[in-house]
Scaffold this motif. Structure first.
Motif, short mmCIF file in Angstrom:
data_model
loop_
_atom_site.label_atom_id
_atom_site.label_comp_id
_atom_site.label_asym_id
_atom_site.label_seq_id
_atom_site.Cartn_x
_atom_site.Cartn_y
_atom_site.Cartn_z
N LEU A 172 51.00 -56.59 -50.47
CA LEU A 172 51.38 -57.94 -51.05
C LEU A 172 52.82 -57.53 -51.45
N ARG A 173 53.24 -56.41 -52.21
CA ARG A 173 54.56 -56.17 -52.54
C ARG A 173 55.41 -56.00 -51.33
N LEU A 174 54.95 -55.39 -50.00
CA LEU A 174 55.73 -55.16 -49.20
C LEU A 174 55.84 -56.44 -48.47
N HIS B 168 54.10 -44.33 -41.24
CA HIS B 168 54.65 -44.00 -42.53
C HIS B 168 53.69 -44.92 -43.60
N VAL B 169 53.22 -44.09 -44.42
CA VAL B 169 52.18 -44.54 -45.39
C VAL B 169 52.80 -45.02 -46.70
N ASN B 170 52.63 -46.39 -46.91
CA ASN B 170 53.10 -47.01 -48.15
C ASN B 170 54.75 -46.65 -48.28
N PRO B 171 55.29 -47.03 -47.05
CA PRO B 171 56.88 -46.83 -47.40
C PRO B 171 57.59 -47.74 -48.33
N ALA B 172 58.75 -47.62 -48.53
CA ALA B 172 59.61 -48.58 -49.64
C ALA B 172 60.07 -49.61 -48.77
N VAL C 89 46.77 -48.29 -47.10
CA VAL C 89 47.71 -49.21 -46.48
C VAL C 89 48.68 -49.65 -47.67
N PRO C 90 49.78 -50.05 -47.19
CA PRO C 90 50.17 -50.38 -45.91
C PRO C 90 50.52 -49.16 -45.05
N THR C 91 50.33 -49.06 -43.80
CA THR C 91 50.60 -48.12 -42.96
C THR C 91 51.70 -48.88 -41.96
N VAL C 92 52.93 -48.17 -41.92
CA VAL C 92 53.65 -48.90 -40.99
C VAL C 92 54.02 -47.79 -39.72
N GLU D 122 64.91 -52.46 -43.47
CA GLU D 122 66.20 -51.97 -42.43
C GLU D 122 65.60 -51.74 -41.24
N GLN D 123 64.16 -51.39 -41.12
CA GLN D 123 63.56 -51.02 -39.57
C GLN D 123 63.60 -52.50 -38.86
N LEU D 124 63.39 -53.60 -39.58
CA LEU D 124 63.31 -54.82 -38.99
C LEU D 124 64.53 -55.32 -38.74
#
Length: 145
Positions: free
Chosen positions: A81-83, A129-133, A119-122, A139-141
């Motif tokens: 949810l935070r992500l 990448h597990v629980n990335p900032a 999760v989240p796993t991106v 930035e990736q998007l």
């Protein structure tokens, strides 16, 4: 499917029960505010807040074609949810896979997390990448495909 809706339904039931109790105790203003808080909690914990989920196989195929990240998530996860909230409208650019609805997605997450469904796993360019900032995912998007 029921597991996905369990947290929001519990929030609604608890909020309704508390609001009815407060209303019967002659506190209608507090009852309404409390009910609104629980409805908001139910809404943000529901699958409705997230972009439409697709299957893991479809997400991998699309990601290979357009270079966008694949986000594995599940309803009720505070980190997911935070992500999602931090990404805002840009979240729709990622491919979202609900691991509670897609067994292949859950297996993919377990494979990179020592058997855990963390999760989240991106997944970006095939690297998990597990629980990335959230800023990193943002930035990736933003990168051109």
């Amino acid at each position: 499917m029921t597991r996905v809706w369990l947290p929001p339904i519990l929030f609604l039931l608890c909020g309704t029960g508390l609001a009815v109790g407060l209303f019967l105790d002659q506190n209608p203003g507090t009852a309404v505010v409390l009910l609104l808080v629980f409805v908001l909690l139910a809404g943000v914990n529901s699958p409705l807040v997230f972009p439409r989920s697709i299957g893991a196989a479809e997400a991998k195929r699309r990601s290979a074609a357009d270079g966008r990240p694949v986000v594995y998530w599940r309803p009720g996860c505070a980190y997911c949810l935070r992500l999602r909230m931090r990404l805002g409208r840009r979240a729709r650019r990622a491919h979202w896979v609900d691991i509670w609805r897609d067994p292949e997605g859950a297996a993919a997450v377990r494979a990179v997390n020592d058997g855990n469904e963390t999760v989240p796993t991106v997944v970006v360019s095939g690297r998990p990448h597990v629980n990335p900032a959230p800023a990193w995912v943002h930035e990736q998007l933003s990168r051109p495909a």
